[in-house]
Design a protein around this motif. Structure first.
Motif, PDB file in Angstrom:
ATOM      1  N   PRO B 132       1.103  -1.303   0.049  1.00  0.00           N
ATOM      2  CA  PRO B 132      -0.041  -0.303  -0.378  1.00  0.00           C
ATOM      3  C   PRO B 132       0.925   1.092   0.026  1.00  0.00           C
ATOM      4  N   GLY B 133       0.400   2.270  -0.745  1.00  0.00           N
ATOM      5  CA  GLY B 133       0.990   4.238   0.128  1.00  0.00           C
ATOM      6  C   GLY B 133       0.212   4.341   0.366  1.00  0.00           C
ATOM      7  N   CYS B 134       1.082   6.009   0.842  1.00  0.00           N
ATOM      8  CA  CYS B 134       0.448   6.678   1.800  1.00  0.00           C
ATOM      9  C   CYS B 134       0.674   8.182   1.309  1.00  0.00           C
ATOM     10  N   VAL B 135       0.536   8.766   2.133  1.00  0.00           N
ATOM     11  CA  VAL B 135       0.630  10.296   1.316  1.00  0.00           C
ATOM     12  C   VAL B 135       1.375  10.720   2.851  1.00  0.00           C
ATOM     13  N   LEU B 136       2.480  11.693   2.760  1.00  0.00           N
ATOM     14  CA  LEU B 136       3.386  11.602   3.469  1.00  0.00           C
ATOM     15  C   LEU B 136       4.133  14.155   3.655  1.00  0.00           C
ATOM     16  N   VAL B 137       3.464  14.120   4.426  1.00  0.00           N
ATOM     17  CA  VAL B 137       2.901  15.368   4.845  1.00  0.00           C
ATOM     18  C   VAL B 137       4.487  16.126   5.110  1.00  0.00           C
ATOM     19  N   GLY B 138       5.572  16.707   4.728  1.00  0.00           N
ATOM     20  CA  GLY B 138       6.451  17.622   5.551  1.00  0.00           C
ATOM     21  C   GLY B 138       6.290  19.148   6.024  1.00  0.00           C
ATOM     22  N   PRO B 139       7.537  20.025   6.613  1.00  0.00           N
ATOM     23  CA  PRO B 139       7.001  21.499   6.902  1.00  0.00           C
ATOM     24  C   PRO B 139       6.969  21.750   4.647  1.00  0.00           C
ATOM     25  N   GLN B 140       7.809  21.668   4.319  1.00  0.00           N
ATOM     26  CA  GLN B 140       7.797  22.109   2.713  1.00  0.00           C
ATOM     27  C   GLN B 140       7.073  21.629   1.711  1.00  0.00           C
ATOM     28  N   GLY B 141       6.390  20.391   1.893  1.00  0.00           N
ATOM     29  CA  GLY B 141       5.788  19.672   0.298  1.00  0.00           C
ATOM     30  C   GLY B 141       5.481  18.104   1.496  1.00  0.00           C
ATOM     31  N   VAL B 142       4.655  17.715   0.334  1.00  0.00           N
ATOM     32  CA  VAL B 142       3.498  17.173   0.124  1.00  0.00           C
ATOM     33  C   VAL B 142       4.504  15.871  -0.918  1.00  0.00           C
ATOM     34  N   VAL B 143       4.294  14.583  -0.077  1.00  0.00           N
ATOM     35  CA  VAL B 143       5.073  12.867  -1.189  1.00  0.00           C
ATOM     36  C   VAL B 143       3.678  11.882  -1.056  1.00  0.00           C
ATOM     37  N   GLU B 144       3.668  11.952  -2.643  1.00  0.00           N
ATOM     38  CA  GLU B 144       2.587  10.190  -2.486  1.00  0.00           C
ATOM     39  C   GLU B 144       3.322   8.760  -2.701  1.00  0.00           C
ATOM     40  N   LEU B 145       3.515   8.437  -2.270  1.00  0.00           N
ATOM     41  CA  LEU B 145       3.941   7.013  -1.552  1.00  0.00           C
ATOM     42  C   LEU B 145       3.459   6.235  -2.654  1.00  0.00           C
ATOM     43  N   LYS B 146       3.202   5.397  -3.683  1.00  0.00           N
ATOM     44  CA  LYS B 146       2.351   4.796  -4.378  1.00  0.00           C
ATOM     45  C   LYS B 146       2.316   3.415  -4.329  1.00  0.00           C
ATOM     46  N   GLU B 147       3.724   3.349  -3.021  1.00  0.00           N
ATOM     47  CA  GLU B 147       4.035   1.960  -2.873  1.00  0.00           C
ATOM     48  C   GLU B 147       5.415   2.597  -1.326  1.00  0.00           C
ATOM     49  N   GLY B 148       4.871   0.867  -0.407  1.00  0.00           N
ATOM     50  CA  GLY B 148       6.272   1.084   0.529  1.00  0.00           C
ATOM     51  C   GLY B 148       5.432   1.248   2.059  1.00  0.00           C
ATOM     52  N   VAL B 149       4.903   1.048   1.944  1.00  0.00           N
ATOM     53  CA  VAL B 149       3.871   0.759   3.528  1.00  0.00           C
ATOM     54  C   VAL B 149       3.607  -0.424   3.779  1.00  0.00           C
ATOM     55  N   ILE B 150       4.583  -0.611   4.816  1.00  0.00           N
ATOM     56  CA  ILE B 150       5.273  -2.212   5.143  1.00  0.00           C
ATOM     57  C   ILE B 150       4.611  -2.475   6.802  1.00  0.00           C
ATOM     58  N   ARG B 151       4.514  -3.676   7.716  1.00  0.00           N
ATOM     59  CA  ARG B 151       5.053  -3.861   8.513  1.00  0.00           C
ATOM     60  C   ARG B 151       6.573  -5.006   8.640  1.00  0.00           C
ATOM     61  N   ALA B 152       7.321  -4.214   9.159  1.00  0.00           N
ATOM     62  CA  ALA B 152       8.559  -5.646   8.467  1.00  0.00           C
ATOM     63  C   ALA B 152       8.555  -6.333   9.629  1.00  0.00           C
ATOM     64  N   GLU B 153       8.923  -7.163   8.561  1.00  0.00           N
ATOM     65  CA  GLU B 153       9.257  -8.913   8.982  1.00  0.00           C
ATOM     66  C   GLU B 153      10.501  -8.913  10.264  1.00  0.00           C
ATOM     67  N   ARG B 154      10.048  -9.563  10.761  1.00  0.00           N
ATOM     68  CA  ARG B 154      10.920  -9.398  12.101  1.00  0.00           C
ATOM     69  C   ARG B 154      12.198  -9.764  11.922  1.00  0.00           C
ATOM     70  N   HIS B 155      13.431  -9.548  12.021  1.00  0.00           N
ATOM     71  CA  HIS B 155      14.658  -9.785  11.895  1.00  0.00           C
ATOM     72  C   HIS B 155      15.413  -9.795  13.334  1.00  0.00           C
ATOM     73  N   VAL B 156      16.827 -10.359  12.962  1.00  0.00           N
ATOM     74  CA  VAL B 156      18.033 -10.179  13.124  1.00  0.00           C
ATOM     75  C   VAL B 156      19.701  -9.811  12.188  1.00  0.00           C
ATOM     76  N   HIS B 157      20.028  -9.289  13.164  1.00  0.00           N
ATOM     77  CA  HIS B 157      21.475  -9.099  12.245  1.00  0.00           C
ATOM     78  C   HIS B 157      22.432  -9.403  12.870  1.00  0.00           C
ATOM     79  N   MET B 158      23.200  -9.932  11.994  1.00  0.00           N
ATOM     80  CA  MET B 158      24.490 -10.656  13.014  1.00  0.00           C
ATOM     81  C   MET B 158      25.869 -11.149  11.948  1.00  0.00           C
ATOM     82  N   ASN B 159      26.790 -10.625  12.746  1.00  0.00           N
ATOM     83  CA  ASN B 159      28.198 -10.990  10.967  1.00  0.00           C
ATOM     84  C   ASN B 159      27.735 -12.181  11.184  1.00  0.00           C
ATOM     85  N   LEU B 160      29.381 -12.881  10.356  1.00  0.00           N
ATOM     86  CA  LEU B 160      29.028 -14.434  10.032  1.00  0.00           C
ATOM     87  C   LEU B 160      29.752 -15.336  10.837  1.00  0.00           C
ATOM     88  N   ASP B 161      30.698 -14.471  11.942  1.00  0.00           N
ATOM     89  CA  ASP B 161      31.036 -14.996  12.943  1.00  0.00           C
ATOM     90  C   ASP B 161      29.484 -15.340  14.072  1.00  0.00           C
TER      91      ASP B 161
END
Lengths: 224, 224
Positions: B132-161
């Motif tokens: 889904p998309g949404c509208v972002l409103v900032g102090p100087q302007g507006v952006v209509e996102l056509k897509e990019g609204v998500i619940r981030a999948e839970r994840h774990v960052h780690m190094n190779l060790d």
């Protein structure tokens, strides 16, 4: 597997007091006539005493049932109250559930507690000694609760036949596994078994949202 | 066991972008020098492209780092935007994280999605096609996102060790067990292993609140 999912659920209904999914076990479990399992997500709500109903809504006022809940005799009322926390943060419209009770109690998710600035204790319903208070504001008056603001401990209602089928007794703990795109196992569900309750798990909105219960494809109630 | 818990955490900071707990395994695991495990609860936030930063905050504007995040090079910015969903519901102040990215993306918890009226898909960061998309409103302007609204999948960052120590590789799935007054096991954590990341689990506020991570007494990262 019979299932009522988000496609049939109006996600728009933020103010709705309960979201529910109904799932039956498939395969062998279904053949063994495992009871229908209802998982209900309770949004924030308030229980009131008769006295507090009158203070908040006017002398002689009685709660007006709006919608029956799954357990017989319980209902979401038409009445709502404002819940005010410390530092003047508030939730403007929190649903009252009926019937009235011997003690008033406010049940919130942690998300609500954080936005109100209240560090919620996790308690079984009715065990409110030493819990935080709040201010309730109704159209006709104000109640200052000295205690009674909790996160309700996750639990499962069942009758004694269900308890026997699951091999548990009142006060035991079970696990609820929710399979979805964000699968979660909720541990330590308190078993509340009595003669007449329907089989129903009660979790709050944080728990339901963590597991995306609305889109779950399977739930399993398991001995711990 | 070393632990940073809610007693040290300002529960009042609703607007804070990350809450963290740091726990070490006790006993045998500690003796085996298991790496320090950081669990971070990400509140709703926005990632922006350079172009969208300029539209929202003015020509030539660059994000201003406010607070470094646990992973090197990442930060919460001073900038916030309004996120507007369908039917004119909105979140007035959602934090921007830096640095900028090739695609703008809004990461919300389901609780946020329900209040906005957006049925959030669960996606790994960056996999936003068809969301889904949404509208972002900032102090100087507006952006209509056509897509990019998500619940981030839970994840774990780690190094190779770390990955070698846990016996997993990039793209695998793990489980996170959180022991608290409302113990939860989160399954299907996506492993994001690379040469340089610190060991850090990312969950959202619904998941953190379901498990009461702030008051957890133990967390365990386990092979699935």
């Amino acid at each position: 597997m019979t299932m009522t999912t988000a496609s049939q659920i109006d996600r728009d209904a933020v103010e709705r007091i309960v979201r529910q999914i109904v799932l039956r076990q498939s395969g062998a479990a279904a053949a063994a006539a495992e009871p229908k399992l209802v998982v209900s997500i309770s949004a924030r709500h308030v229980h009131l005493t008769d006295e507090h109903v009158e203070v908040l809504f006017g002398a002689g006022h009685k709660l007006t049932p709006q919608k029956p809940l799954y357990q017989d005799g319980f209902y979401a009322a038409e009445e709502t109250v404002m819940v005010v926390g410390p530092r003047r943060r508030m939730l403007p419209s929190v649903r009252v559930l009926g019937p009235t009770r011997p003690h008033s109690q406010v049940e919130l998710a942690f998300t609500d507690g954080i936005s109100l600035g209240i560090d919620l204790p996790v308690r079984p319903s009715g065990k409110i000694s030493g819990t935080p208070g709040c201010v309730l504001v109704g159209p006709q008056g104000v109640v200052e609760l000295k205690e009674g603001v909790i996160r309700a401990e996750r639990h499962v209602h069942m009758n004694l036949d269900h308890a026997a089928q699951y091999g548990v007794k009142n006060g035991d703990r079970m696990r609820l596994r929710i399979d979805s795109s964000c699968t979660v196992v909720l541990e330590d569900l308190l078993v509340r078994a009595d003669a007449t309750s329907k089989l129903e798990v009660h979790i709050d909105t944080d728990e339901g949202n963590a597991a995306d219960v609305d889109h779950a494809w399977r739930v399993e109630l398991l001995k711990q």
